[in-house]
Enzyme design. Structure first.
Site, PDB file in Angstrom:
ATOM      1  N   HIS B 119      24.921 128.880  27.048  1.00  0.00           N
ATOM      2  CA  HIS B 119      25.096 129.231  25.638  1.00  0.00           C
ATOM      3  C   HIS B 119      24.845 130.733  25.509  1.00  0.00           C
ATOM      4  CE1 HIS B 119      24.005 129.408  21.343  1.00  0.00           C
ATOM      5  NE2 HIS B 119      24.578 128.233  21.206  1.00  0.00           N
ATOM      6  N   ASP B 196      16.702 125.922  29.635  1.00  0.00           N
ATOM      7  CA  ASP B 196      17.049 125.811  28.218  1.00  0.00           C
ATOM      8  C   ASP B 196      17.234 124.326  27.897  1.00  0.00           C
ATOM      9  OD1 ASP B 196      18.339 125.604  25.793  1.00  0.00           O
ATOM     10  OD2 ASP B 196      19.904 127.072  26.250  1.00  0.00           O
ATOM     11  N   GLN B 199      19.684 121.111  24.431  1.00  0.00           N
ATOM     12  CA  GLN B 199      20.529 119.916  24.343  1.00  0.00           C
ATOM     13  C   GLN B 199      19.896 118.683  24.972  1.00  0.00           C
ATOM     14  OE1 GLN B 199      23.097 119.440  22.567  1.00  0.00           O
ATOM     15  NE2 GLN B 199      23.579 121.544  21.999  1.00  0.00           N
ATOM     16  N   LYS B 222      17.553 120.280  16.696  1.00  0.00           N
ATOM     17  CA  LYS B 222      18.386 119.387  17.516  1.00  0.00           C
ATOM     18  C   LYS B 222      17.605 118.145  17.927  1.00  0.00           C
ATOM     19  CE  LYS B 222      20.934 123.312  19.413  1.00  0.00           C
ATOM     20  NZ  LYS B 222      22.297 123.417  18.899  1.00  0.00           N
ATOM     21  N   CYS B 360      29.841 128.837  21.119  1.00  0.00           N
ATOM     22  CA  CYS B 360      28.950 129.881  21.631  1.00  0.00           C
ATOM     23  C   CYS B 360      28.919 129.907  23.153  1.00  0.00           C
ATOM     24  CB  CYS B 360      27.524 129.729  21.097  1.00  0.00           C
ATOM     25  SG  CYS B 360      27.422 129.997  19.338  1.00  0.00           S
TER      26      CYS B 360
HETATM   27  C1  LIG Z   1      22.353 124.892  25.185  1.00  0.00           C
HETATM   28  C2  LIG Z   1      21.935 125.654  23.971  1.00  0.00           C
HETATM   29  N1  LIG Z   1      21.155 126.728  24.096  1.00  0.00           N
HETATM   30  C3  LIG Z   1      20.748 127.428  23.032  1.00  0.00           C
HETATM   31  C4  LIG Z   1      21.124 127.108  21.755  1.00  0.00           C
HETATM   32  C5  LIG Z   1      20.661 127.960  20.603  1.00  0.00           C
HETATM   33  O1  LIG Z   1      19.794 127.259  19.787  1.00  0.00           O
HETATM   34  P1  LIG Z   1      19.327 127.869  18.380  1.00  0.00           P
HETATM   35  O2  LIG Z   1      20.569 128.313  17.678  1.00  0.00           O
HETATM   36  O3  LIG Z   1      18.653 126.733  17.721  1.00  0.00           O
HETATM   37  O4  LIG Z   1      18.410 129.006  18.680  1.00  0.00           O
HETATM   38  C6  LIG Z   1      21.936 126.000  21.567  1.00  0.00           C
HETATM   39  C7  LIG Z   1      22.368 125.617  20.199  1.00  0.00           C
HETATM   40  O5  LIG Z   1      23.505 125.626  19.834  1.00  0.00           O
HETATM   41  C8  LIG Z   1      22.359 125.261  22.694  1.00  0.00           C
HETATM   42  O6  LIG Z   1      23.164 124.201  22.558  1.00  0.00           O
END
Ligand SMILES: Cc1ncc(COP(=O)(O)O)c(C=O)c1O
Lengths: 145, 402
Positions: B119, B196, B199, B222, B360
């Site tokens: 991401h 990370d 998900q 999430k 993203c």
């Molecule tokens: C794999 C992953 N990493 C990071 C993020 C970023 O999360 P946040 O926007 O809650 O900071 C997301 C959310 O879309 C994600 O799916």
């Protein structure tokens, strides 16, 4: 089939999407305008020359959704052979139809009117205006020259 | 124990929108009544700042705030609640590690490894840090199925590598990465690794001590919790070495005009008034998840994913993007000559919520040479019938634009 959707995806739009007008690359053209929507990644390029003050050999290429592709196709079809002033006024009329700032201008015809439903889908309005916005920026900059 | 078949009624959004088919759970999950009530009750009955007042209400709020930290530590099996830092979400957690842990030690020609499916939140912060000092960002490649190349990863692990950051589950492809193995490989070379968990945390039981991971990040929203609250887990030994990047109230022991003495970890990283109601809401969300039978949830999600995938594969010209052997309940796809935004608009008019775009993860889209995909992501309150309804609509779309 949902009525609101039918309003958005009018037959004219579907036809332009499937068989767009003057859909070809022309790297040799004097002008190459890039219309890019960073939110969704739609990306078109408009190619044209100017002969005797008139927009000529206007074509486009790229990828995007049905709405943005059809609206770019309509732009290309309509701006060919216009001078910058005519083209700018035409683009502005299109935008006011799409955004419905003012009442519909009868003479613009159903091809432009087809996009008037986009305003009911706020997420999709930019699709309808993408290439037009870019063209307007260019015309406004160059019209006095 | 909560039974899956009654679950939808716990989520008030479905009473307000009875036709809503919510298939955008990878973007954010819906919130159960208990979470909404916890937040609302906090403001109605308990609202005070924390760590400041000595009147009973403030003491009680501070205790609840810290109790959630303990709850999170237990939920993820961390060794010590002090290893749990509250942040505003995954993005903030990654940025904290980048600026506070990596950046001070990163030098020219050092390397940082991420994967091909990160991401943007777990990509750009590392990229910027590398750019600042002339270090190099290395990318673990993946194959056409969306599986990381572990052999290549092994070869990338040289003494130049200062940090590894990899997603547990890809939000655009659904791939579940073999993080256990990757953490072992990293540690054999003495390299710290961040996972990370944005998900994964909602559905996959996480055992931080078992994994022995150095940093782990997630977002409350999430996990059926509120937005604007998230967690950075860091091993104590690393957190203790990190410098704060934000300064202000709540993170100091003593201040004079000459000098300030900071608090300990984790308060050190929580300057200013934090998202207190968010913490309370996150605590309620974890209570909710703790009531679920997680094996049942995983079995259900797998069935939904398999069912949708096999039905979509029957649609001519439809391509599933991301077919890793181990996959979560995320199904991305593209349809020949029909743009994802047209698909999403069409579905939206039928009250089906999906995501269309690059999610993203622009490099992932580039890899598959697509501008965007349409993504379905399931959660606990989805219904088996929704798969059939969805596939029916996809067939209509194909006919309509075909
Ligand atoms: C794999 C992953 N990493 C990071 C993020 C970023 O999360 P946040 O926007 O809650 O900071 C997301 C959310 O879309 C994600 O799916």
């Amino acid at each position: 089939m949902n009525e609101r959707l039918k309003g958005l995806y009018k037959t004219i739009i579907l036809e332009h999407n499937k068989e767009p007008f003057f859909f070809e690359k022309n790297e040799k053209a004097t002008y190459g305008l890039k219309a890019y929507n960073q939110i969704c990644g739609d990306r078109f390029e408009l190619y044209f020359d100017v002969k005797n003050g008139l927009i000529s050999d206007l074509t486009f290429h790229g990828f995007g959704c049905a709405i943005s592709k059809a609206s770019t196709s309509v732009l290309v079809k309509n701006l060919r052979g216009k001078d910058f002033m005519e083209a700018l006024l035409f683009c502005r009329s299109f935008l006011s139809v799409a955004k419905n700032d003012e009442g519909l201008d009868e003479k613009l015809g159903e091809e432009l009117e087809a996009f008037s439903a986009a305003k009911e889908f706020p997420g999709r309005l930019k699709c309808a205006t993408l290439a037009w916005d870019e063209m307007i920026i260019f015309l406004e900059k160059n019209i006095t020259k | 124990m909560i039974e899956l078949k009654n679950i939808k009624s716990h989520f008030p959004i479905f009473s307000c929108h009875s036709d809503l088919v919510y298939l955008d759970n990878a973007a954010t999950t819906q919130k159960p009544q208990s979470v909404i009530e916890a937040i609302s009750n906090f403001y109605k009955k308990e609202n005070t700042n924390i760590h400041r007042g000595i009147y009973p209400l403030a003491v009680s709020t501070s205790q609840k705030y810290e109790a959630v930290r303990v709850k999170i530590a237990q939920f993820l099996n961390a060794n010590d609640p002090e290893e749990i830092v509250y942040t505003s979400g995954t993005t903030a957690s990654v940025n904290l590690v980048v600026h506070s842990f990596l950046r001070p030690q990163l030098k020219m020609d050092d390397e940082v490894i991420i994967s091909a499916m990160e991401h943007h939140a777990n990509l750009i912060p590392w990229q910027m840090a590398c750019k600042d000092v002339g270090a190099h960002l290395r990318v673990i490649p993946m194959n056409r199925l969306g599986e990381l190349d572990l052999k290549e990863f092994g070869e990338m692990l040289t003494t130049k590598v200062k940090m590894i950051a990899v997603t547990h589950i890809s939000n655009s492809l659904g791939s579940i990465n073999p993080i256990e193995e990757m953490i072992d490989m990293a540690h054999q070379k003495g390299i710290p690794i961040l996972v990370d968990g944005a998900q994964s945390v909602a559905h996959y039981p996480i055992d931080l001590q078992g994994l022995d991971v150095d940093f782990f990040t997630f977002s409350g929203h999430k996990l059926f919790g509120p937005t604007g609250i998230g967690v950075l887990y860091g091993k104590k030994q690393y957190l203790d070495k990190m410098q704060p990047i934000q300064f202000g109230g709540g993170m100091i022991k003593n201040v004079t005009f000459e000098k300030s003495i900071f608090s300990e970890v984790p308060q050190l990283f929580e300057a200013g008034t934090t998202n207190i109601s968010g913490v309370i809401g996150l605590g309620a969300a974890i209570d909710y998840v703790n009531e679920l039978n997680r094996d049942e949830v995983l079995g259900f999600l797998k069935r939904m994913e398999n069912n949708l995938t096999s039905k979509l594969l029957e649609v001519d010209g439809l391509r599933i993007i991301g077919q890793a052997k181990k996959k979560s309940a995320i199904v991305s796809f593209s349809m020949e000559s029909i743009h994802p935004h047209d698909i999403a608009t069409f579905l939206g008019a039928e009250n089906i919520a999906v995501r269309a775009g690059h999610h993203c993860t622009q490099p992932v889209m580039d890899f598959f040479q697509l501008p965007a995909t349409t993504r379905v992501s399931f959660s606990i309150y989805n219904q088996e019938e929704e798969v059939d309804f969805f596939v029916k609509k996809i067939k209509e779309i194909k006919q309509f634009f075909g």
